[in-house]
Design an enzyme around this catalytic site. Structure first.
Site, short mmCIF file in Angstrom:
data_model
loop_
_atom_site.label_atom_id
_atom_site.label_comp_id
_atom_site.label_asym_id
_atom_site.label_seq_id
_atom_site.Cartn_x
_atom_site.Cartn_y
_atom_site.Cartn_z
N HIS A 1 -6.94 11.49 9.66
CA HIS A 1 -7.01 11.34 8.08
C HIS A 1 -7.03 12.33 7.26
CE1 HIS A 1 -8.57 9.05 4.44
NE2 HIS A 1 -7.52 8.44 4.43
N HIS B 1 -2.40 -0.66 6.24
CA HIS B 1 -3.59 -1.03 5.31
C HIS B 1 -4.37 -1.90 5.67
CE1 HIS B 1 -5.69 1.56 2.13
NE2 HIS B 1 -5.21 2.26 2.97
N TYR C 1 1.07 -1.24 -0.03
CA TYR C 1 0.14 -0.03 -0.09
C TYR C 1 0.94 1.15 -0.14
CZ TYR C 1 -3.03 3.70 1.04
OH TYR C 1 -3.69 5.06 1.14
MG MG Z 1 -4.49 4.86 6.40
#
Ligand code: MG
Length: 426
Positions: free
Chosen positions: A332, A232, A183
């Site tokens: 985030h 992830h 990821y």
């Molecule tokens: Mg993340």
């Protein structure tokens, strides 16, 4: 009986059963979808009876943006017409409870769009930035980290060094692998030619190679930088514990999303065994689930995609919970958060002692054109705008020049599989 306000009908049932302090009313609510960085962003605009007074909120759920836009325009927006925009808490509860089956990322994103727009209006009415409405700053700015990815360890460390040279103090490291890659970092196609799915991702190789990346990173980047890694959600509980222990010598700032959200009941096991702070929560789409992560000991750092839990109103309650329980925050905020959502993150960051670090993103010029006032990091710090509300506007003529691309995410996510062909978390 309904009466029109600027052409939109008022629903008497959704009006407040108390008299408003003045004649200000919400007159229109609509979604705006735009993709100036190719990533579809959803923004909600709430207009009022005061000409020129409107608010903007982030409702971005990039993977299902059509559904959010429909929820705003067809379901949530009409309930707000005729309401006083100051009734933020009541409107948030009404929107949340009125669907009976509540929450989820689509409805919460729609709620977030109107909620953040109402906070924007409140700030503009008061002539204050939202961070002042929240009680004022406890810090000057939010320290951030950026992402360094590369096909190889060398390339990743080179990219990390460039970020640090730009004045950042923290960096997330992700290195590619044969096949589709890890990821946040590219892979080399066809890494497993003898397997049913030659572009697959090999978990055992990932567990072997990731500690080598961080060994090199500490050796070459030095002791000072804060280093992060995002799993992830691709590991089991035992694999996550093994990785966390293998990474112990490199003193990570945090290890992110070690296990999938479906297994969050077991996150306390991972956290208990991990020597570094565990950061998780960006995939949570319920304020109650996020509160459980904090209360049940699943996280050292709560991550929220603020729009996925319903906006600033629920998020600030989770911030208070974090403060009272000694848990940190690390929101985030990569490209799938609009600049308005990013400003909401920073308002929470600079007003809470629980804040630890903010995921940073440097928006390209096209995003600044669509969203005048977009905040840019300065020496790795994000400073809140001092303008009233969020301090960010939208140029709708520029926004329409960047139409969204449907299924952008699926074209990548649907291809993430193991070498045996089994589908994997993107
Ligand atoms: Mg993340």
């Amino acid at each position: 009986m309904t009466r029109p306000i600027d052409g939109m009908a008022v629903m008497p049932e959704t009006q407040a059963p108390w008299p408003a302090r003045d004649g200000l009313r919400i007159t229109a609510v609509r979604s705006i979808v735009t993709a100036p960085e190719e990533v579809p962003l959803v923004v909600v605009r709430v207009d009022t009876s005061d000409p020129g007074l409107y608010g903007l909120g982030c409702a971005t759920f990039t993977q299902r943006f059509h559904a959010v836009a429909a929820a705003v325009d067809r379901h949530v927006g009409p309930m707000l017409i005729g309401r006083h925009p100051a009734d933020i808490e009541d409107i948030a509860r009404m929107v949340h409870l009125s669907s009976y089956w509540r929450g989820g990322p689509v409805l919460n994103s729609a709620l977030s769009g109107v909620d953040q727009a109402l906070w924007d209006i409140a700030g503009k009415r008061a002539g204050m930035p939202v961070y002042e409405l929240l009680g004022g700053r406890v810090r000057a700015a939010a320290d951030t980290y950026l992402h360094a990815g590369g096909a190889t360890v060398e390339e990743t460390i080179e990219n990390a060094a460039a970020i640090l040279a730009d004045g950042y103090r923290n960096v997330r490291l992700q290195t590619g692998a044969p096949g589709l890659g890890n990821y946040g970092a590219p892979g080399s196609p066809g890494g497993y030619p003898a397997s049913p799915y030659p572009d697959g991702w090999d978990v055992q190789r990932y567990l072997r190679e990731t500690p080598k990346l961080f060994e090199r990173a500490r050796a070459e980047l030095g002791e000072e930088p804060g280093l992060m890694h995002d799993v992830h959600s691709r590991l089991t509980v035992k694999q996550a514990v093994a990785l966390a222990r293998a990474l112990e010598p490199y003193r990570l700032f945090f290890l992110e999303d070690p296990i999938p959200p479906e297994l969050y009941d077991r996150l306390p096991e991972v956290r208990e065994a991990a020597p570094m702070p565990i950061a998780a929560g960006e995939q949570v789409a319920s304020v109650a689930d996020a509160a459980r992560l904090v209360k049940d000991g699943g996280v050292d750092l709560l991550r929220l995609h603020v729009s996925a839990v319903g906006g600033l109103t629920p998020a600030r309650k989770l911030v208070a919970l974090c403060e009272l329980t000694g848990v940190g925050t690390a929101w985030h905020a990569p490209a799938d958060v609009s600049p308005i959502g990013a400003a909401a993150n920073v308002a929470l960051d600079v007003t809470s002692p629980a804040f630890q670090i903010q995921e940073g993103h440097v928006y390209p010029e096209a995003v600044h054109e669509v969203f005048p006032g977009t905040i840019s990091p300065v020496n790795g710090y994000l400073y809140p705008s001092d303008r009233p509300g969020w301090g960010i506007d939208i140029d709708e003529a520029a926004a329409v020049r960047h139409p969204p691309v449907t299924h952008l995410h699926e074209r990548w996510a649907a291809r993430v599989r193991r070498p045996d062909g089994g589908i994997e978390a993107p």
